[in-house]
Design a protein around this motif. Sequence first.
Motif, short mmCIF file in Angstrom:
data_model
loop_
_atom_site.label_atom_id
_atom_site.label_comp_id
_atom_site.label_asym_id
_atom_site.label_seq_id
_atom_site.Cartn_x
_atom_site.Cartn_y
_atom_site.Cartn_z
N ARG A 64 -6.39 4.50 -5.48
CA ARG A 64 -5.10 4.78 -6.13
C ARG A 64 -4.84 3.80 -7.26
NH1 ARG A 64 -3.32 5.42 -0.44
NH2 ARG A 64 -3.14 7.66 -0.04
N TRP A 103 -6.84 4.69 -10.31
CA TRP A 103 -6.28 5.91 -10.92
C TRP A 103 -5.05 5.56 -11.75
CZ3 TRP A 103 -1.98 8.96 -11.27
CH2 TRP A 103 -2.17 10.29 -11.66
N LEU A 104 -4.15 4.74 -11.20
CA LEU A 104 -2.93 4.37 -11.91
C LEU A 104 -3.25 3.53 -13.15
CD1 LEU A 104 -0.70 3.51 -8.83
CD2 LEU A 104 -0.39 5.44 -10.37
N ALA A 144 0.98 4.09 -2.88
CA ALA A 144 0.83 5.51 -2.57
C ALA A 144 1.97 6.32 -3.17
CB ALA A 144 0.76 5.72 -1.05
N TYR A 183 1.43 6.58 -6.89
CA TYR A 183 0.33 7.53 -7.12
C TYR A 183 0.84 8.97 -7.02
CZ TYR A 183 -4.10 9.93 -5.98
OH TYR A 183 -5.18 10.78 -5.95
N ASN A 184 1.61 9.28 -5.96
CA ASN A 184 2.15 10.63 -5.79
C ASN A 184 3.09 10.99 -6.93
OD1 ASN A 184 0.75 10.79 -3.42
ND2 ASN A 184 2.52 10.50 -2.08
N ARG A 201 1.15 11.64 -10.24
CA ARG A 201 0.43 12.91 -10.19
C ARG A 201 1.37 14.09 -10.42
NH1 ARG A 201 -3.28 13.72 -5.10
NH2 ARG A 201 -3.60 15.67 -6.23
N GLU A 218 0.83 -1.20 0.00
CA GLU A 218 0.00 0.00 0.00
C GLU A 218 0.87 1.26 0.00
OE1 GLU A 218 -3.48 2.22 2.63
OE2 GLU A 218 -2.95 0.14 3.06
#
Length: 491
Positions: free
Chosen positions: A445, A448-449, A391, A394-395, A398, A387
């Motif tokens: 996440r 989104w990815l 994350a 994801y960061n 973005r 996880e």
Amino acid sequence: MDVTYTRVVCEVRPQKADPNRTRITIGGNRIAYPGDTGTKTGSLESVKLILNDTLSTPNAKFACFDISNFYLGTPLDRPEYVRIKLSDIPQEFINEYNLTEYEHNNWIYFEIHNGVYGLKQAGKLANDLLIECLSQHGYYQCATTPGLWRHKWRPITFILIVDDFGIKYVDKRHAEHLLHALQEHYKVTTDWTGSKFAGIDIAWDYSKRTCRLSMKDYIDNLLIKYNHPKPRKPQHAPHAHREIIYGAKEQLLPEADTSPPLDEAGIKRIQGIVGSLLYYARAVDNKLLATLSAISAQQSKATTNTEKAVTQLLDYVATYPNDGITYRASNMILAAHSDASYLTEPNSRSRAGAHIFLTENDPIPRQNGPVQTISQVIKYVMASVAEAELAALYNTAREMIPLRNALEEMGWAQPKSPIQTDNSTANGFIHDTIIQRRIKMIWMRLHWLRCREAQGQFRFYWDKGSSNMADYHTKHHPPAYHQAHRATHAG
């Protein structure tokens, strides 16, 4: 009617024709201006993109223009008012303008009709006039990247930071066209060597198509400012590393900091040092970011242990006062390494790191100097290593989207941006080779990815951790690791 105050500001600006500058500024916080005061300006990441753009474009060069007294003389859309104590005005000015006739309770009140430094609206009004001037000559701002400008047909691109132009051009006559357009309305100073921009010293080698970024004398001046002596022994790590207990089934967090708190002066000193080093770290020495992030989390309640950490950091920059970043020419393909450290921060938090750079469209991209580095504590508590890695991915992704947009607007079409992770479970989640429970935070996440990968924006791949440059920005490594990292990045 708002009446504000003045401040006298003295500073040294080496890149200016007259480096010793003394100015009167207006206290904008006392003025309730009803209009828009926002101005688009280039970011540090945009500056680094245009430097790489210059290296990667055949026969391109870089130059810097600066508009003198940019804010001054711009007509205001409404008058403002300021008062100055009569005793603070030189006697020769009092005599020349007969100011004693206008004295009221030992104050002189002035009505302002043109732009002055410090007014909230001065930057916006000056920028609007500049836009009008440049648009008449075919220049326009790009739609999604603040401060990025191009010409309708000329091979010229520039980043605008307030009144400073960082210009990439092919053939000097096109840069001269921009210069003549500006000189119709402004006094402009030029640096055709392009050796300093945004406070960064740039050493160009056009024959080898490389450049090195540094900030000369910045660390020396910082050490003098905070009265920090040179260390007797070289310090090779910016922070104390956490001991690894090899063979242990569990790695324990360090003990809670119970050392005595600092007084207010000590806290302000630490905050000043962290603030002074943050731009330096973002600009030319990303190796400091993990340390600064850790200290920043403690600075409001700093202790003697925090002070020791700051002392080690200052010893490190004193040992390496002229570190920097080296860029090489590339195909301008945006790539990244992403990593996370699980439960290594106080309060059961984890840290995310990323190394974002420009390279070729290879299966395993070649290294280059970073255009952006991420080292930050993940806001939420992560339930597993996978996880935390998701994350971090994801960061990272973005942060890469506005950079991809900027590169597209510069004229560099972007294929799928490769992002490396060294966690096989996170990689399996993204590529749907591992099925996981629908935990909401992971699922958000993950979708989104997957969505961005399906749009053709990113390509996620696994590679071993020893090649992951983001690993440095997530963990406190021993000194040998720091030296290896410096050898890779300092250039």
